[in-house]
Scaffold this motif. Structure first.
Motif, PDB file in Angstrom:
ATOM      1  N   GLN A  63       0.888  -1.279  -0.061  1.00 43.92           N
ATOM      2  CA  GLN A  63      -0.165  -0.101  -0.019  1.00 43.92           C
ATOM      3  C   GLN A  63       0.942   1.196   0.089  1.00 43.92           C
ATOM      4  N   GLN A  64       0.401   2.199  -0.673  1.00 45.40           N
ATOM      5  CA  GLN A  64       1.131   3.602  -0.534  1.00 45.40           C
ATOM      6  C   GLN A  64       0.149   4.752  -0.728  1.00 45.40           C
ATOM      7  N   CYS A  65       0.412   5.474   0.395  1.00 45.81           N
ATOM      8  CA  CYS A  65      -0.493   6.950   0.320  1.00 45.81           C
ATOM      9  C   CYS A  65      -0.125   7.778  -0.817  1.00 45.81           C
ATOM     10  N   VAL A  66      -0.968   7.921  -2.175  1.00 43.75           N
ATOM     11  CA  VAL A  66      -0.632   8.720  -3.120  1.00 43.75           C
ATOM     12  C   VAL A  66      -1.532   9.680  -3.409  1.00 43.75           C
ATOM     13  N   ASP A  67      -1.375  10.859  -4.118  1.00 46.18           N
ATOM     14  CA  ASP A  67      -2.200  11.755  -4.594  1.00 46.18           C
ATOM     15  C   ASP A  67      -2.196  11.527  -6.042  1.00 46.18           C
ATOM     16  N   VAL A  68      -3.028  11.186  -6.891  1.00 47.22           N
ATOM     17  CA  VAL A  68      -3.166  10.831  -8.125  1.00 47.22           C
ATOM     18  C   VAL A  68      -2.939  12.036  -9.014  1.00 47.22           C
ATOM     19  N   ALA A  69      -3.333  13.243  -8.529  1.00 47.79           N
ATOM     20  CA  ALA A  69      -3.092  14.503  -9.212  1.00 47.79           C
ATOM     21  C   ALA A  69      -1.587  15.001  -9.000  1.00 47.79           C
ATOM     22  N   ASP A  70      -0.971  14.106  -8.319  1.00 49.16           N
ATOM     23  CA  ASP A  70       0.620  14.823  -8.389  1.00 49.16           C
ATOM     24  C   ASP A  70       1.474  13.873  -9.150  1.00 49.16           C
ATOM     25  N   LYS A  71       1.788  14.308 -10.418  1.00 55.67           N
ATOM     26  CA  LYS A  71       2.439  13.488 -11.257  1.00 55.67           C
ATOM     27  C   LYS A  71       3.834  12.861 -10.863  1.00 55.67           C
ATOM     28  N   GLN A  72       4.615  13.856 -10.074  1.00 54.21           N
ATOM     29  CA  GLN A  72       5.896  13.161  -9.629  1.00 54.21           C
ATOM     30  C   GLN A  72       5.687  12.193  -8.618  1.00 54.21           C
ATOM     31  N   ALA A  73       4.619  12.257  -7.918  1.00 51.68           N
ATOM     32  CA  ALA A  73       4.137  11.186  -6.975  1.00 51.68           C
ATOM     33  C   ALA A  73       4.096  10.061  -7.599  1.00 51.68           C
ATOM     34  N   MET A  74       2.991  10.049  -8.640  1.00 50.82           N
ATOM     35  CA  MET A  74       2.720   8.929  -9.326  1.00 50.82           C
ATOM     36  C   MET A  74       3.672   8.212 -10.200  1.00 50.82           C
ATOM     37  N   ASP A  75       4.532   8.999 -10.745  1.00 52.34           N
ATOM     38  CA  ASP A  75       6.002   8.430 -11.371  1.00 52.34           C
ATOM     39  C   ASP A  75       6.647   7.801 -10.347  1.00 52.34           C
ATOM     40  N   ALA A  76       6.772   8.314  -9.193  1.00 52.14           N
ATOM     41  CA  ALA A  76       7.614   7.785  -8.215  1.00 52.14           C
ATOM     42  C   ALA A  76       7.286   6.438  -7.820  1.00 52.14           C
ATOM     43  N   TRP A  77       5.864   6.323  -7.551  1.00 55.21           N
ATOM     44  CA  TRP A  77       5.179   4.971  -7.042  1.00 55.21           C
ATOM     45  C   TRP A  77       5.676   3.871  -8.210  1.00 55.21           C
ATOM     46  N   ALA A  78       5.167   4.313  -9.545  1.00 56.86           N
ATOM     47  CA  ALA A  78       5.425   3.476 -10.654  1.00 56.86           C
ATOM     48  C   ALA A  78       6.887   2.855 -10.636  1.00 56.86           C
ATOM     49  N   ALA A  79       7.942   4.089 -10.398  1.00 59.60           N
ATOM     50  CA  ALA A  79       9.274   3.601 -10.242  1.00 59.60           C
ATOM     51  C   ALA A  79       9.821   2.714  -9.287  1.00 59.60           C
ATOM     52  N   ALA A  80       9.027   2.675  -8.046  1.00 58.95           N
ATOM     53  CA  ALA A  80       9.304   1.743  -7.027  1.00 58.95           C
ATOM     54  C   ALA A  80       8.568   0.478  -7.213  1.00 58.95           C
ATOM     55  N   ILE A  81       7.702   0.140  -7.923  1.00 63.16           N
ATOM     56  CA  ILE A  81       7.178  -0.603  -8.144  1.00 63.16           C
ATOM     57  C   ILE A  81       8.093  -1.530  -9.242  1.00 63.16           C
ATOM     58  N   ALA A  82       8.425  -0.720 -10.267  1.00 63.46           N
ATOM     59  CA  ALA A  82       9.223  -1.420 -11.449  1.00 63.46           C
ATOM     60  C   ALA A  82      10.636  -1.645 -10.592  1.00 63.46           C
ATOM     61  N   ALA A  83      11.077  -1.282  -9.615  1.00 66.09           N
ATOM     62  CA  ALA A  83      12.372  -1.850  -9.002  1.00 66.09           C
ATOM     63  C   ALA A  83      12.151  -2.915  -8.189  1.00 66.09           C
ATOM     64  N   GLN A  84      10.777  -3.570  -8.011  1.00 71.75           N
ATOM     65  CA  GLN A  84      10.815  -4.727  -7.398  1.00 71.75           C
ATOM     66  C   GLN A  84      10.405  -5.784  -8.463  1.00 71.75           C
ATOM     67  N   GLN A  85       9.560  -5.295  -9.614  1.00 70.01           N
ATOM     68  CA  GLN A  85       9.389  -6.393 -10.699  1.00 70.01           C
ATOM     69  C   GLN A  85       9.125  -5.785 -12.050  1.00 70.01           C
ATOM     70  N   PRO A  86       9.648  -6.694 -13.107  1.00 72.22           N
ATOM     71  CA  PRO A  86       9.707  -5.914 -14.270  1.00 72.22           C
ATOM     72  C   PRO A  86       8.563  -5.417 -15.089  1.00 72.22           C
ATOM     73  N   ALA A  87       7.368  -6.066 -14.557  1.00 67.39           N
ATOM     74  CA  ALA A  87       5.956  -5.756 -15.125  1.00 67.39           C
ATOM     75  C   ALA A  87       4.899  -5.909 -14.322  1.00 67.39           C
ATOM     76  N   VAL A  88       3.770  -5.261 -14.622  1.00 68.67           N
ATOM     77  CA  VAL A  88       2.172  -5.690 -13.922  1.00 68.67           C
ATOM     78  C   VAL A  88       1.509  -5.944 -15.055  1.00 68.67           C
ATOM     79  N   ASP A  89       0.431  -6.671 -14.750  1.00 69.72           N
ATOM     80  CA  ASP A  89      -0.452  -7.081 -15.593  1.00 69.72           C
ATOM     81  C   ASP A  89      -1.826  -6.306 -15.660  1.00 69.72           C
TER      82      ASP A  89
END
Length: 273
Positions: free
Chosen positions: A59-85
């Motif tokens: 879980q991650q507290c994220v404001d979807v209106a914040d592009k940098q926050a969304m990009d950072a969340w995606a990058a953190a997920i990408a660091a854990q696994q190569p893809a999402v379905d």
């Protein structure tokens, strides 16, 4: 074994409503989850209520209106696994007022979440979806992405925008591994009205919830189940509820004159504030 078993899904707005119901069902089906919401307490309640502790969830507290926050969340997920379905851009809010009385800050707030949140989620996670063997992107519009409703101009604008953005993306993704679906829920039992802005200073959250309840036709759990089936079947578009199907037909038959057949549109707009 269900289609989502062993897959990984990203869901925004998972702290309540359809987002919570999606998380619950996907967890039961054995789908690993990355969940976000701006409401940290609601998000924690969602995670605490999941039935299968053996299925991974983050879980991650994220404001979807914040592009940098969304990009950072995606990058953190990408660091854990190569893809999402599966990615479901579900977060949304409401605001009700006449155009000539709209507060500009409230319009920006709503568009930042309802439209830009979808754009941010799509652009941040599309690279991860393209790395999956089969990716699914689901964007939540509304029946208010089909009709204009008095006092709902900002909400209408955001949901029409989600519809157009998603339909264009779907055409761009033809022939690729990414399936794109635009969802148009009718009246679904969520907290969107209770937490909406506008509607008059003397209207309480309880008043908003009670008025909205008159138009609820579908539970959040049923809506979530239909979305998950649409993913499995690779549906390009999903109408949730008989009210959504009726409005879709009405606007196709009478694209300009549909308000004549819906004399209560003004009241609907006020009730959904």
């Amino acid at each position: 074994m269900t289609y989502s078993s062993g897959k990984t899904a990203v869901i925004t707005g998972a702290g309540s409503g359809i987002g919570r119901a999606l998380a619950q069902q996907l967890n039961r089906e054995g789908c690993a989850l990355f969940l976000s919401d701006i409401d940290a307490a609601g998000l924690a309640d969602t995670v605490a209520g999941l039935e299968r502790p053996d299925v991974p969830v983050r879980q991650q507290c994220v404001d979807v209106a914040d592009k940098q926050a969304m990009d950072a969340w995606a990058a953190a997920i990408a660091a854990q696994q190569p893809a999402v379905d599966i990615v479901i851009n579900n977060a949304g809010v409401g605001y009700s007022d006449r155009v000539d009385a709209c507060d500009y800050a409230n319009v920006q707030w709503l568009m930042g979440i309802n439209f830009w949140g979808v754009v941010h989620g799509t652009m941040a996670f599309l690279p991860l979806l393209r790395r999956a063997s089969q990716g699914h992107l689901v964007n939540i519009s509304s029946i208010f992405g089909m009709i204009g409703v008095p006092t709902q101009s900002a909400y209408n604008a955001s949901k029409f925008a989600v519809r157009g953005y998603t339909e264009a993306l779907r055409l761009e993704m033809q022939g690729s591994n990414v399936h794109v679906c635009c969802v148009h829920p009718g009246g679904v039992g969520t907290n969107i009205a209770r937490r909406s802005r506008g509607g008059g200073a003397d209207v309480t959250e309880e008043d908003k919830a009670a008025m909205f309840a008159q138009h609820v036709r579908t539970t959040a759990e049923s809506a979530a189940a239909q979305i998950i089936r649409a993913v499995e079947k690779r549906q390009p578009r999903l109408l949730i509820g008989n009210d959504a199907r009726f409005i879709n037909l009405l606007t196709r038959l009478f694209p300009v004159s549909y308000p004549r057949f819906m004399p209560g549109l003004g009241k609907i707009g006020q009730d959904l504030a």
